[in-house]
Design an enzyme around this catalytic site. Structure first.
Site, PDB file in Angstrom:
ATOM      1  N   LYS A 116       0.826  -1.218   0.000  1.00 26.07           N
ATOM      2  CA  LYS A 116       0.000   0.000   0.000  1.00 26.07           C
ATOM      3  C   LYS A 116       0.854   1.260   0.000  1.00 26.07           C
ATOM      4  O   LYS A 116       0.459   2.269  -0.573  1.00 26.07           O
ATOM      5  CB  LYS A 116      -0.951   0.016   1.216  1.00 26.07           C
ATOM      6  N   LYS A 198      -6.984  -8.423  -7.028  1.00 30.97           N
ATOM      7  CA  LYS A 198      -8.214  -8.582  -6.239  1.00 30.97           C
ATOM      8  C   LYS A 198      -9.190  -7.437  -6.550  1.00 30.97           C
ATOM      9  O   LYS A 198      -8.769  -6.300  -6.773  1.00 30.97           O
ATOM     10  CB  LYS A 198      -7.772  -8.597  -4.777  1.00 30.97           C
ATOM     11  N   LYS A 201     -12.846  -2.050  -3.507  1.00 28.14           N
ATOM     12  CA  LYS A 201     -13.826  -0.958  -3.548  1.00 28.14           C
ATOM     13  C   LYS A 201     -13.184   0.395  -3.800  1.00 28.14           C
ATOM     14  O   LYS A 201     -13.854   1.318  -4.240  1.00 28.14           O
ATOM     15  CB  LYS A 201     -14.672  -0.935  -2.271  1.00 28.14           C
TER      16      LYS A 201
HETATM   17  N1  AQP Z   1     -11.972  -9.205  -3.813  1.00 30.60           N
HETATM   18  C1  AQP Z   1     -12.235  -9.790  -2.662  1.00 30.60           C
HETATM   19  N2  AQP Z   1     -12.539 -11.107  -2.631  1.00 30.60           N
HETATM   20  C2  AQP Z   1     -12.820 -11.706  -1.441  1.00 30.60           C
HETATM   21  N3  AQP Z   1     -12.843 -11.071  -0.259  1.00 30.60           N
HETATM   22  C3  AQP Z   1     -12.561  -9.753  -0.245  1.00 30.60           C
HETATM   23  N4  AQP Z   1     -12.513  -8.844   0.747  1.00 30.60           N
HETATM   24  C4  AQP Z   1     -12.191  -7.635   0.225  1.00 30.60           C
HETATM   25  N5  AQP Z   1     -12.042  -7.745  -1.108  1.00 30.60           N
HETATM   26  C5  AQP Z   1     -12.257  -9.046  -1.431  1.00 30.60           C
HETATM   27  C6  AQP Z   1     -12.762  -9.145   2.152  1.00 30.60           C
HETATM   28  O1  AQP Z   1     -13.644  -8.136   2.664  1.00 30.60           O
HETATM   29  C7  AQP Z   1     -13.344  -7.940   4.055  1.00 30.60           C
HETATM   30  C8  AQP Z   1     -13.275  -6.487   4.371  1.00 30.60           C
HETATM   31  O2  AQP Z   1     -12.261  -5.874   3.681  1.00 30.60           O
HETATM   32  P1  AQP Z   1     -11.842  -4.384   3.985  1.00 30.60           P
HETATM   33  O3  AQP Z   1     -12.822  -3.466   3.429  1.00 30.60           O
HETATM   34  O4  AQP Z   1     -11.596  -4.177   5.435  1.00 30.60           O
HETATM   35  O5  AQP Z   1     -10.450  -4.229   3.309  1.00 30.60           O
HETATM   36  P2  AQP Z   1      -9.897  -4.784   1.989  1.00 30.60           P
HETATM   37  O6  AQP Z   1      -9.621  -6.242   2.062  1.00 30.60           O
HETATM   38  O7  AQP Z   1      -8.713  -3.903   1.667  1.00 30.60           O
HETATM   39  O8  AQP Z   1     -11.086  -4.545   0.963  1.00 30.60           O
HETATM   40  P3  AQP Z   1     -11.087  -3.698  -0.331  1.00 30.60           P
HETATM   41  O9  AQP Z   1     -12.444  -3.766  -0.946  1.00 30.60           O
HETATM   42  O10 AQP Z   1      -9.938  -4.085  -1.229  1.00 30.60           O
HETATM   43  O11 AQP Z   1     -10.895  -2.241   0.243  1.00 30.60           O
HETATM   44  P4  AQP Z   1      -9.855  -1.132  -0.162  1.00 30.60           P
HETATM   45  O12 AQP Z   1     -10.036  -0.930  -1.635  1.00 30.60           O
HETATM   46  O13 AQP Z   1     -10.264   0.061   0.634  1.00 30.60           O
HETATM   47  O14 AQP Z   1      -8.491  -1.619   0.197  1.00 30.60           O
HETATM   48  C9  AQP Z   1     -12.062  -8.692   4.360  1.00 30.60           C
HETATM   49  O15 AQP Z   1     -12.385  -9.876   5.074  1.00 30.60           O
HETATM   50  C10 AQP Z   1     -11.512  -9.016   2.995  1.00 30.60           C
HETATM   51  O16 AQP Z   1     -10.749 -10.204   2.996  1.00 30.60           O
END
Ligand code: AQP
Length: 335
Positions: A116, A198, A201
């Site tokens: 990151k 992956k 959001k």
């Molecule tokens: N693409 C994915 N496939 C499966 N699981 C996912 N999770 C996130 N993206 C996927 C799971 O969602 C939970 C919460 O995630 P988070 O919002 O705390 O952080 P993250 O993993 O960083 O999710 P994002 O969507 O990718 O957010 P940003 O873009 O802000 O970094 C976790 O259990 C994660 O595994």
């Protein structure tokens, strides 16, 4: 079984954008099932979202929407303590105390920080480096036995266990040592435009993800644009055919099926028809969530009431742990 006899589970999700089908199929859908089996604390981690720059009004709006979306997806205040992280100040307070027992070397090894921070360029926030300590505080405050997370969080759970064990050894038993909970059915959903990454959001390319708020025509359009390959066979092979494999994984998740069954069912389809089939399944599976979300968002007062009750319930547990820690490290508790 009442809540005090159940094992405790904690997990958090960032309001850093609209939840995607990655968040839903990979995490939230499982949480809905787990809330009946465990004493669950699920939390919108707004303080974690601040580790990268946020527009204040947008963050406030997203926090409210994310809270409503978790309810719409099926979490119920009767079965889950659902709250906003910053509403329980003990999270920040314990994070500071844990910082005092965490080593720079430990945090420097975290691969998520390395990944990151590359994206952040010159001005990397201290908070991004320190994020795993706040995450440890989140978990340890509730004496959680299990933390359902994706594979990418394994290292952070290990760090949390190390920090907690060190504290227990130095002062006496204080924290339950948590374990990662990696559900067998949890899917890893990849970006539609770059299927080796992956789905996220906060992706700047909105064609890469399907938001739980996307209208049916938008979902259809995004799937039609999904990157596939120059071959023409619908086969699951993550290495050679990441785009098609991702579509099959999404189809399996949306229809509550397995990848093998999805592959059999879709094998004879052209890529164009496969995309339509997957889009239709996703549209169908999101329909009830979207209508419940719309309904909830019309009643902000009710949402605020749920938030307040959730925070009170969480705080009652969190403060007990925090006070124990404060005493053990030598602070005088305020009367
Ligand atoms: N693409 C994915 N496939 C499966 N699981 C996912 N999770 C996130 N993206 C996927 C799971 O969602 C939970 C919460 O995630 P988070 O919002 O705390 O952080 P993250 O993993 O960083 O999710 P994002 O969507 O990718 O957010 P940003 O873009 O802000 O970094 C976790 O259990 C994660 O595994």
């Amino acid at each position: 079984m009442n809540n005090t006899e159940k094992k405790v589970m904690f997990s958090g999700i960032q309001p850093s954008g609209d939840f995607t089908i990655g968040n839903y199929f990979g995490a939230i859908k499982n949480w809905v099932k787990l809330q009946y089996e465990f004493n669950c604390y699920f939390c919108i981690v707004d303080l974690h979202a601040l580790t990268v720059p946020q527009e204040p009004a947008v963050l406030r709006g997203k926090t409210m929407e994310c809270y409503a979306m978790l309810l719409a997806a099926g979490l119920t205040p009767d079965n889950t303590t659902l709250f906003v992280q910053s509403h329980v100040p003990a999270h920040s307070e314990l994070a500071w105390l844990l910082n005092c027992g965490t080593y720079m070397g430990e945090l420097s090894r975290m691969t998520q920080y390395k990944d990151k921070s590359v994206k952040q360029g010159e001005n990397i926030r201290v908070a991004l480096f320190d994020y795993p300590v706040l995450m440890a505080a989140d978990i340890l405050l509730y004496q959680a036995h299990y933390v359902p997370v994706g594979d990418d969080q394994r290292q952070h759970i290990e760090l949390c266990r190390d920090v907690a064990s060190r504290f227990n050894n130095m002062y006496s038993d204080t924290f339950t040592i948590p374990e990662g909970y990696y559900p067998k059915t949890g899917a890893r959903i990849m970006s539609l435009s770059e299927p080796t990454n992956k789905m996220s959001k906060s992706d700047s390319n909105e064609n890469g993800y399907i938001s739980l708020k996307d209208k049916p025509e938008v979902i259809m359009r995004k799937f039609k644009r999904a990157v596939t390959d120059s071959d023409a066979s619908v086969i699951y092979d993550e290495d050679k055919k990441p785009g098609i494999s991702n579509l099959l994984q999404i189809y399996a998740s949306a229809t509550d099926s397995t990848i093998q069954k999805a592959e059999q069912e879709c094998r004879a389809l052209s890529y164009a028809d496969l995309k339509i089939r997957v889009a239709e399944a996703v549209i169908e599976s999101l329909k009830p969530i979207q209508s419940e979300f719309e309904y909830l968002m019309k009643d902000k007062k009710l949402l605020e009431e749920y938030m307040q009750k959730g925070a009170q319930r969480a705080e009652a547990t969190a403060v007990k742990t925090l006070n124990k820690v404060q005493k053990k490290v030598g602070l005088i508790l305020r009367k």
